[in-house]
Design a protein around this motif. Sequence first.
Motif, PDB file in Angstrom:
ATOM      1  N   MET A 169       1.223  -1.283   0.023  1.00 57.58           N
ATOM      2  CA  MET A 169       0.266   0.204  -0.171  1.00 57.58           C
ATOM      3  C   MET A 169       0.685   1.274  -0.483  1.00 57.58           C
ATOM      4  O   MET A 169       1.371   1.338   0.673  1.00 57.58           O
ATOM      5  CB  MET A 169      -0.970  -0.361   0.870  1.00 57.58           C
ATOM      6  CG  MET A 169      -1.790   0.920   1.538  1.00 57.58           C
ATOM      7  SD  MET A 169      -3.185   1.253   3.101  1.00 57.58           S
ATOM      8  CE  MET A 169      -2.341   1.627   3.777  1.00 57.58           C
ATOM      9  N   ASN A 170       1.035   2.382  -0.632  1.00 54.45           N
ATOM     10  CA  ASN A 170       2.029   2.764  -1.220  1.00 54.45           C
ATOM     11  C   ASN A 170       0.538   4.326  -1.019  1.00 54.45           C
ATOM     12  O   ASN A 170       0.097   4.678  -1.831  1.00 54.45           O
ATOM     13  CB  ASN A 170       2.804   2.974  -2.571  1.00 54.45           C
ATOM     14  CG  ASN A 170       3.593   3.908  -2.936  1.00 54.45           C
ATOM     15  OD1 ASN A 170       3.395   4.639  -2.218  1.00 54.45           O
ATOM     16  ND2 ASN A 170       4.977   3.949  -3.571  1.00 54.45           N
TER      17      ASN A 170
ATOM     18  N   THR B 272      -6.942  -3.133  -2.388  1.00 51.03           N
ATOM     19  CA  THR B 272      -4.999  -3.048  -1.293  1.00 51.03           C
ATOM     20  C   THR B 272      -5.654  -1.893  -0.403  1.00 51.03           C
ATOM     21  O   THR B 272      -5.703  -1.712   0.548  1.00 51.03           O
ATOM     22  CB  THR B 272      -4.778  -2.403  -2.617  1.00 51.03           C
ATOM     23  OG1 THR B 272      -3.740  -3.454  -3.057  1.00 51.03           O
ATOM     24  CG2 THR B 272      -3.303  -1.947  -1.540  1.00 51.03           C
ATOM     25  N   TRP B 273      -7.252  -1.065  -0.855  1.00 45.92           N
ATOM     26  CA  TRP B 273      -7.330   0.456  -0.648  1.00 45.92           C
ATOM     27  C   TRP B 273      -8.542   0.149   0.407  1.00 45.92           C
ATOM     28  O   TRP B 273      -9.289   1.386   0.497  1.00 45.92           O
ATOM     29  CB  TRP B 273      -7.385   1.098  -1.505  1.00 45.92           C
ATOM     30  CG  TRP B 273      -6.289   1.823  -1.513  1.00 45.92           C
ATOM     31  CD1 TRP B 273      -5.382   1.418  -2.760  1.00 45.92           C
ATOM     32  CD2 TRP B 273      -4.840   2.188  -0.873  1.00 45.92           C
ATOM     33  NE1 TRP B 273      -3.683   1.998  -2.815  1.00 45.92           N
ATOM     34  CE2 TRP B 273      -3.599   2.524  -1.545  1.00 45.92           C
ATOM     35  CE3 TRP B 273      -4.914   3.186   0.331  1.00 45.92           C
ATOM     36  CZ2 TRP B 273      -2.982   3.248  -1.122  1.00 45.92           C
ATOM     37  CZ3 TRP B 273      -3.695   3.695   0.699  1.00 45.92           C
ATOM     38  CH2 TRP B 273      -3.407   3.457   0.002  1.00 45.92           C
TER      39      TRP B 273
ATOM     40  N   LYS C 134       3.097   4.520   9.957  1.00 43.47           N
ATOM     41  CA  LYS C 134       2.822   3.395   9.751  1.00 43.47           C
ATOM     42  C   LYS C 134       1.439   3.277   9.654  1.00 43.47           C
ATOM     43  O   LYS C 134       1.209   1.689   9.094  1.00 43.47           O
ATOM     44  CB  LYS C 134       3.429   2.882  10.920  1.00 43.47           C
ATOM     45  CG  LYS C 134       5.108   2.723  11.701  1.00 43.47           C
ATOM     46  CD  LYS C 134       5.069   1.970  12.732  1.00 43.47           C
ATOM     47  CE  LYS C 134       7.314   2.111  13.088  1.00 43.47           C
ATOM     48  NZ  LYS C 134       7.767   1.962  14.432  1.00 43.47           N
ATOM     49  N   SER C 135       0.972   3.701  10.183  1.00 44.73           N
ATOM     50  CA  SER C 135      -0.861   2.788   9.655  1.00 44.73           C
ATOM     51  C   SER C 135      -1.356   4.353   9.946  1.00 44.73           C
ATOM     52  O   SER C 135      -1.344   5.069  10.767  1.00 44.73           O
ATOM     53  CB  SER C 135      -1.301   1.567  10.715  1.00 44.73           C
ATOM     54  OG  SER C 135      -1.849   2.590  12.227  1.00 44.73           O
TER      55      SER C 135
ATOM     56  N   TRP D 130      -5.217   0.564   7.609  1.00 44.90           N
ATOM     57  CA  TRP D 130      -4.814   0.309   6.878  1.00 44.90           C
ATOM     58  C   TRP D 130      -2.800   0.637   6.989  1.00 44.90           C
ATOM     59  O   TRP D 130      -2.803   1.915   7.757  1.00 44.90           O
ATOM     60  CB  TRP D 130      -4.571   2.036   5.956  1.00 44.90           C
ATOM     61  CG  TRP D 130      -5.999   1.452   4.663  1.00 44.90           C
ATOM     62  CD1 TRP D 130      -5.961   1.029   3.626  1.00 44.90           C
ATOM     63  CD2 TRP D 130      -7.362   1.193   5.448  1.00 44.90           C
ATOM     64  NE1 TRP D 130      -7.724   0.769   3.231  1.00 44.90           N
ATOM     65  CE2 TRP D 130      -8.175   1.796   4.111  1.00 44.90           C
ATOM     66  CE3 TRP D 130      -7.612   2.458   6.658  1.00 44.90           C
ATOM     67  CZ2 TRP D 130     -10.086   1.849   4.597  1.00 44.90           C
ATOM     68  CZ3 TRP D 130      -9.385   3.273   7.284  1.00 44.90           C
ATOM     69  CH2 TRP D 130     -10.249   2.372   5.583  1.00 44.90           C
ATOM     70  N   LYS D 131      -2.528   0.181   6.781  1.00 49.18           N
ATOM     71  CA  LYS D 131      -0.659  -0.144   7.036  1.00 49.18           C
ATOM     72  C   LYS D 131       0.260   0.332   6.091  1.00 49.18           C
ATOM     73  O   LYS D 131      -0.726  -0.165   4.960  1.00 49.18           O
ATOM     74  CB  LYS D 131      -0.632  -1.943   7.446  1.00 49.18           C
ATOM     75  CG  LYS D 131      -0.455  -2.400   8.326  1.00 49.18           C
ATOM     76  CD  LYS D 131      -0.332  -3.993   8.979  1.00 49.18           C
ATOM     77  CE  LYS D 131      -0.137  -3.968  10.209  1.00 49.18           C
ATOM     78  NZ  LYS D 131      -0.235  -5.142  10.527  1.00 49.18           N
ATOM     79  N   VAL D 132       0.661   1.291   6.522  1.00 48.53           N
ATOM     80  CA  VAL D 132       1.369   2.254   4.862  1.00 48.53           C
ATOM     81  C   VAL D 132       2.517   1.049   4.817  1.00 48.53           C
ATOM     82  O   VAL D 132       3.377   1.020   5.709  1.00 48.53           O
ATOM     83  CB  VAL D 132       1.755   3.717   5.384  1.00 48.53           C
ATOM     84  CG1 VAL D 132       2.179   3.903   4.683  1.00 48.53           C
ATOM     85  CG2 VAL D 132       0.523   3.999   5.321  1.00 48.53           C
ATOM     86  N   LYS D 133       3.058   1.556   3.341  1.00 50.60           N
ATOM     87  CA  LYS D 133       4.107   0.754   3.019  1.00 50.60           C
ATOM     88  C   LYS D 133       4.972   1.409   3.140  1.00 50.60           C
ATOM     89  O   LYS D 133       4.895   2.397   2.019  1.00 50.60           O
ATOM     90  CB  LYS D 133       4.406  -0.120   1.596  1.00 50.60           C
ATOM     91  CG  LYS D 133       5.154  -0.397   0.654  1.00 50.60           C
ATOM     92  CD  LYS D 133       4.811  -1.336  -0.871  1.00 50.60           C
ATOM     93  CE  LYS D 133       6.232  -1.636  -0.891  1.00 50.60           C
ATOM     94  NZ  LYS D 133       5.934  -2.138  -2.819  1.00 50.60           N
ATOM     95  N   GLN D 134       6.406   1.105   3.470  1.00 49.08           N
ATOM     96  CA  GLN D 134       7.577   2.686   4.053  1.00 49.08           C
ATOM     97  C   GLN D 134       8.405   2.425   2.395  1.00 49.08           C
ATOM     98  O   GLN D 134       8.633   1.381   2.046  1.00 49.08           O
ATOM     99  CB  GLN D 134       8.412   2.426   5.241  1.00 49.08           C
ATOM    100  CG  GLN D 134       7.606   2.290   6.670  1.00 49.08           C
ATOM    101  CD  GLN D 134       6.676   3.534   7.021  1.00 49.08           C
ATOM    102  OE1 GLN D 134       7.516   4.145   6.606  1.00 49.08           O
ATOM    103  NE2 GLN D 134       5.734   3.660   7.023  1.00 49.08           N
TER     104      GLN D 134
ATOM    105  N   LYS E 135      11.107   2.818   0.213  1.00 43.55           N
ATOM    106  CA  LYS E 135      12.742   2.207   0.585  1.00 43.55           C
ATOM    107  C   LYS E 135      13.465   2.703   0.584  1.00 43.55           C
ATOM    108  O   LYS E 135      13.763   4.153   0.159  1.00 43.55           O
ATOM    109  CB  LYS E 135      13.215   0.894  -0.689  1.00 43.55           C
ATOM    110  CG  LYS E 135      11.872   0.124  -0.972  1.00 43.55           C
ATOM    111  CD  LYS E 135      12.993  -1.076  -1.219  1.00 43.55           C
ATOM    112  CE  LYS E 135      11.234  -2.619  -1.937  1.00 43.55           C
ATOM    113  NZ  LYS E 135      11.734  -3.185  -3.078  1.00 43.55           N
TER     114      LYS E 135
END
Length: 196
Positions: free
Chosen positions: A1-2, A21-22, A168-169, A185-189, A191
């Motif tokens: 989840m971006n 995803t959302w 993070k969420s 919703w958990k957030v994709k950090q 890279k």
Amino acid sequence: MNLGDAAKEIKSKDYEAYFETWTRHGEVYNLDTLENSLKVSATYLSWEMRQAYVARYCTDYGLDEAGKQAMLDKERAALEASNEFLVAATATNQKWAYFHKADSPWRITLITNQGVEVPYTSLERVRKPSAMLVAYFPVITIYREVYRFYFPLVEGASGMRIITPALKSFSLVFAGALGRVELKWKVKQPKKDVPH
């Protein structure tokens, strides 16, 4: 989840994957009466989700590049106006899913893992969802009440944006005497670059 706001080349065929995803689902039961106090689904209209919607819409309706750009501009403006969620809900007692009523049994807030909690600034009841809305948001059924919830972009005290890629969420919370439902919703950090 971006949660990034960069433009992406999203294919129409991938819309369902982005929708899943959302979108989050949750429910709460009254254990004494075995009634369903609330069953709810919510889709966060992130930039990624909005771009997926535009990609599918343009394919379905045969829009050209100018039409696509006009849609993207409209979705970008909506993104910059509020944090928007499309919500579909039902309950054993259907009145419990009437979020627009003054006597609604639910307090509905947006909460982040950083401790920010804000109520919605406005909501819109979608009394008769269009065929298009039902097709693109399959959580909508004839048995569910449908709403658009609008939350602020920034937290009043700090002036900082509430939903950012640094989180993070974040969660949409329905709480009250009938129980509590948290859609998270958990957030994709992003890279981090690794030094060589």
